[in-house]
Structures are given as structure tokens and as C-alpha cells.
Design an enzyme around this catalytic site. Structure first.
Site, PDB file in Angstrom:
ATOM      1  N   ARG A   1     -34.400 -35.531 -47.023  1.00  0.00           N
ATOM      2  CA  ARG A   1     -33.892 -36.416 -45.963  1.00  0.00           C
ATOM      3  C   ARG A   1     -33.480 -35.666 -44.691  1.00  0.00           C
ATOM      4  O   ARG A   1     -33.248 -36.266 -43.661  1.00  0.00           O
ATOM      5  CB  ARG A   1     -32.706 -37.232 -46.514  1.00  0.00           C
TER       6      ARG A   1
ATOM      7  N   GLY B   1     -23.598 -42.023 -58.136  1.00  0.00           N
ATOM      8  CA  GLY B   1     -23.653 -42.646 -59.452  1.00  0.00           C
ATOM      9  C   GLY B   1     -22.337 -43.373 -59.757  1.00  0.00           C
ATOM     10  O   GLY B   1     -21.273 -42.966 -59.306  1.00  0.00           O
TER      11      GLY B   1
ATOM     12  N   TYR C   1     -24.120  -8.027 -10.992  1.00  0.00           N
ATOM     13  CA  TYR C   1     -24.737  -7.722 -12.284  1.00  0.00           C
ATOM     14  C   TYR C   1     -24.480  -6.253 -12.596  1.00  0.00           C
ATOM     15  O   TYR C   1     -24.852  -5.372 -11.820  1.00  0.00           O
ATOM     16  CB  TYR C   1     -26.248  -7.984 -12.282  1.00  0.00           C
TER      17      TYR C   1
ATOM     18  N   ASN D   1     -13.272  -0.609  -8.213  1.00  0.00           N
ATOM     19  CA  ASN D   1     -13.467  -1.967  -7.729  1.00  0.00           C
ATOM     20  C   ASN D   1     -14.912  -2.132  -7.280  1.00  0.00           C
ATOM     21  O   ASN D   1     -15.399  -1.335  -6.488  1.00  0.00           O
ATOM     22  CB  ASN D   1     -12.512  -2.231  -6.557  1.00  0.00           C
TER      23      ASN D   1
ATOM     24  N   TYR E   1     -33.245  -1.119 -14.301  1.00  0.00           N
ATOM     25  CA  TYR E   1     -34.536  -1.275 -14.973  1.00  0.00           C
ATOM     26  C   TYR E   1     -35.650  -1.100 -13.966  1.00  0.00           C
ATOM     27  O   TYR E   1     -35.677  -1.786 -12.934  1.00  0.00           O
ATOM     28  CB  TYR E   1     -34.574  -2.686 -15.585  1.00  0.00           C
TER      29      TYR E   1
END
Ligand code: UD1
Ligand code: CA
Length: 461
Positions: free
Chosen positions: A15, A138, A363, A374, A384
Site C-alpha cells: 500500500r 483483527g 562565498y 573581517n 576552483y
């Protein structure tokens, strides 16, 4: 007398319409089956066997040490599952505790009550039941004197039986010898063509034995067969978890909107605003304020810090630190005490030393930022080059001017400065100022010259 436990977890969970085995569905950060295993772990059990079938390999992977798996290769019903489970097990004079793997709200207290009741009495079996209206469980069928005669599945029940409120929780303790004998005589003559474990109860009574019941509250017997039921169970679990933390001194503005995983740890004095999700092994120290809107996965947050409208994964935040609004801490971010990561800042594999600040729009990736440095608005580590990643080191008390591009690998010395808008490609020695931008030019009376050009154009028209 020793007690051995069997957890039934071989079913497909049709189900759920999911390719994953049902017992591995996630509930507050743990698979359904793990909740049941956690509930029985503190009990004095001699042996724990999990009956696996659907997705057996994946299910076996989550089993803790000492818990055995036994394969039921075809799912022919709960009676068949128990038969598979006890194969090769010394059930003899032991008590056998049977539990479904899809009932995550069962508590150790209730299971212990069932075990104690069984062991103190002389019944051949003891069944956990509850009174539930409109249940598909049941039915516990009794004779005129109130004596239990058997369990009838809803699909096999006549209208009288179907109207019975007392239902079978699917948790039982059996006398091992009697269970073993009864399992041999099970048939599939019922509406579902399955070997029903529930038939064992009728057989025991028929043979003159007593079967007792222990009643619990309906919530504990929340079974999970569908996504709706999974959501209902998650709601109940959430309330349970949040109530526990509030009783330990955590403040929540609206506990219905706080989502805390089962393995999360909170100290007293933590304050939580709405829509906070704490997952995995996240830990939060005293007096820290979280939210609104925080997602934290496997993240450690110290004492007296403030985090709002932010996402943190695999990170560590020290004491009295500030995060957000709108910060994204990717794995490997370490914020030391009193540091600040502000609005629209993303970090990855980056350390901010004590009191260092990256307050806005930045970033920082693969960077090591010294204490009290700072980093100005708009600054970025260019870590990168399309092939490899390189580190950036910013010394203590350094001042990175706004919109500095730090082309890694690069080191900015202690107390050094970079001029706003600079593209820094070479190391900056301690205490120096590096400026990399063309000199400013001024064109005198520029506005007047533009006005003159406009006028000339109009005259020409
Ligand atoms: C069962 C009981 C029902 C009880 C309910 C409570 C029977 C016949 N019925 O119904 O009286 O009210 O539990 O939860 O026992 N499983 C296996 N192998 C199988 C079949 C099932 O391991 O061949 C496992 C499932 O993975 C599940 C558990 O047994 O964890 C219960 O099976 P399920 O099919 O959900 O039984 P119910 O229809 O809920
Ligand atoms: Ca079920």
C-alpha cells in the site's frame, strides 16, 4: 525462563507503492523497524530475530549487532513468518515475544507490561489489544462469559464480529512449546489465503488453554501500511519527542511546527521558533536560539548562539556565534566562538576563527579565516579552476575589502588589508594593503557636454 523476540519485517508494504521495503520508511530520521528495535533493546531478551523477506539485504544492513535476520523467502502470512523465524531457534521452554516491524509507536513500557503479565500468570499466550473504532485490525472475539475464543481478521468477520471494538495489536507473548505445535497445524483456509498467526490463539483456546490480553491505548498501536498512516505516525512521534524536550527545559513557540529527529540532542534553555528541522546527529547547546526557519543536519551548535533562516549541514558552530539570516553552511564549515556568518553567505569546508566575521553576500570555500578577521560584502574565494580546488588562508585580524576576489591558492597575512574590488592573485604580506584595480579617471564637465549633445540633436530634428 528466557524470552526470545521475533520481529516480523518481511512484508512488501504494497500500500506504500514504494520500491523501498516498508520497514525502512523514514520516521523522524529512523527507519520504522529501528523504532521497534529501540523499544525492545532495553528489555531482558535472550535473543532477537528479525524475519526479513522483501528487500532483505537492505533491511539486514540496519540491524544492530547481536540482532539476527532470518529469511522468509515467500510472504505467505504472519503465521508463516513466525514459522520461518523460529526455524533453528530453541523455542522449547522459552517465552516467545512476537512484534510487527511496522508499529513504531510501541513503547518499552507497554511491551514490558505485556511480558510481565505473561510471566506472572499461567496463560499459554498473552495478546496486546486496544479499543479502536473503525480499525482494520483483527477482532478479539469473546464468548458470552467474556472469555476470549479467538481472533478474527476483519476480512473474515461477520457483521457481529466486525462490530467488536477490541482489536488485536499484533504483539504477543507465546509459550514456546505450544506455539511450535500450533504453527504446524496452521492452514490457509481464510479470506486472504494466508497462514494467519492469529489462528494460533483460537487453537490454543480450543485445546483448553487460556489466552490473556493486556490493554493499551490506541496511539501505541498506530500501524504503518500507507503514506497517510506514516504521516499520522510521524505526527504522534513528533508530539512525543517535542513533549520530552519541553519537559527537559526547551522552549518552543509552536511545537506543532518543530521537527526534531530521534537522535538529536538538545540542552536545557534552547529556544526554538517555528519551522525548525533538526536532523541526524545534530546537537544544540544551552540557551541557543534557533529559527524561525532553520534546517540543521549532523551539525553541532554551541551555547548561547543564534541561528535563523539558515541551512547547516555537517558543520560545527561554536558558542555565542551568529548565523543568518539566509546563510548556507555546507559540510566542513567550522565557526568558532563569537564568529558571525551573516546574510546570503555560503561556506564550504571553511573555518572562521574566534570572532571572525563574514557579515554579507559572500562565498568562502576551502578557506581558513583567522580570529577577528573581517570579510567584506561581495567577497569570494575563487577556489576552483574547473579542475581542482585550492585553499585560501586569511590571517588573524585581516580586513578583506568589499568585492575582493581571492584567487586560490592564496594567503593574506595577519593584519593585512585588501582594497575593495581587488582581484588578489598573489600572497599579501602581513600588515600590507593590496589594491588591484585601475586608477580612477575624472572627465570634467561631463554632464554639460551631454546636455550640449542633446540640444544639438533636438535642433537637428
Ligand atoms: C496483522 C494481524 C491483525 C492485527 C494486525 C496488527 C494477522 C493475520 N493479522 O494484520 O490481526 O490486528 O496485524 O498490526 O496476523 N509479515 C511478514 N511476512 C508475511 C506477512 C507479514 O513478515 O508473510 C510482517 C509484515 O512485514 C508486518 C507484520 O508482519 O510487519 C504484519 O503484517 P501485515 O500484513 O501488516 O498484517 P496486518 O494485515 O496488519
Ligand atoms: Ca500491519
Amino acid at each position: 525462563m528466557a524470552v526470545k523476540a521475533l520481529v516480523l519485517a518481511a512484508g512488501a508494504g504494497t500500500r506504500m507503492k514504494s520500491s523501498a521495503p516498508k520497514v525502512l520508511q523514514d520516521l523522524a530520521g529512523l527507519p520504522l523497524l529501528q523504532w521497534v528495535l529501540d523499544a525492545i533493546a532495553p528489555l531482558p531478551l535472550d535473543e532477537i530475530v528479525v524475519v526479513v523477506g522483501h528487500g532483505a539485504r537492505e533491511v539486514e544492513k540496519i540491524l544492530p549487532e547481536g540482532v539476527k535476520a532470518r529469511l522468509q523467502d515467500q510472504q505467505l502470512g504472519t503465521g508463516h513468518a513466525v514459522r520461518a523465524g523460529v526455524t533453528g531457534m530453541d523455542i522449547g521452554s522459552n517465552s516467545i515475544l512476537v512484534l510487527p516491524g511496522d508499529m513504531p509507536l510501541l513503547t518499552k513500557t507497554t511491551i514490558r507490561k505485556l511480558l510481565d503479565h505473561h510471566q506472572e500468570g499461567t496463560a499459554a499466550a498473552t495478546v496486546l489489544t486496544a479499543e479502536i473504532e473503525g480499525s482494520d485490525f483483527g477482532r478479539m472475539v469473546r464468548d458470552g462469559t467474556g472469555r476470549l475464543v479467538g481472533i478474527v481478521e476483519l476480512k473474515d468477520a461477520d457483521p457481529d464480529q466486525a462490530s467488536v471494538l477490541e482489536v488485536n495489536g499484533g504483539v504477543y507473548v507465546f509459550d514456546g512449546n505450544l506455539l511450535g505445535e500450533a504453527l504446524e497445524s496452521l492452514t490457509t483456509e481464510n479470506a486472504q489465503g494466508e497462514y494467519y498467526l492469529t489462528d494460533v490463539v483460537g487453537m490454543l483456546v480450543g485445546a483448553g488453554h487460556t489466552v490473556d490480553t493486556v490493554v493499551t491505548d490506541a496511539a501505541e498501536l498506530t500501524g504503518v501500511n500507507s503514506h497517510q498512516q506514516l504521516a499520522d505516525a510521524a505526527h504522534l512521534v513528533r508530539r512525543r519527542i517535542n513533549q520530552r524536550w519541553m519537559s527537559e527545559g526547551v522552549w518552543m513557540q509552536d511545537p506543532d511546527r518543530v521537527y526534531i529527529g530521534a537522535r538529536v540532542q538538545l540542552a536545557a534553555g534552547v529556544r526554538i521558533f517555528p519551522d525548525v528541522h533538526l536532523e541526524g546527529t545534530t546537537e544544540v547547546g544551552a540557551d541557543t536560539i534557533l529559527g524561525p526557519d532553520v534546517y540543521a543536519l549532523d551539525t553541532r551548535i554551541g551555547m548561547g548562539s543564534r541561528v535563523w533562516y539558515s541551512v547547516m549541514r555537517g558543520s560545527s558552530v561554536g558558542d555565542e556565534a551568529e548565523v543568518g539570516p539566509y546563510a548556507s553552511l555546507r559540510p566542513g564549515t567550522v565557526l568558532e566562538a563569537r564568529s558571525k556568518l551573516g546574510t546570503f553567505v555560503e561556506t564550504k569546508n571553511t573555518r572562521l576563527g574566534e570572532g571572525a566575521k563574514v557579515p554579507h553576500l559572500a562565498y568562502m570555500g576551502d578557506a581558513d579565516i583567522g580570529a577577528r578577521a573581517n570579510v567584506g560584502a561581495g567577497s569570494i574565494t575563487c577556489n576552483y579552476d574547473g579542475v581542482s580546488k585550492y585553499p585560501t588562508k586569511i590571517g588573524e585580524r585581516a580586513f578583506i575589502g568589499s568585492d575582493t576576489m581571492l584567487v586560490a591558492p592564496v594567503t593574506i597575512g595577519e593584519d593585512a588589508y585588501t582594497g575593495a574590488g581587488s582581484v588578489i592573485t598573489q600572497d599579501v604580506p602581513p600588515g600590507s594593503l593590496a589594491v588591484e584595480r585601475s586608477e580612477q579617471r575624472e572627465i570634467r564637465d561631463y554632464a554639460a557636454r551631454v546636455q550640449a549633445r542633446k540640444k544639438k540633436k533636438q535642433q537637428g530634428d
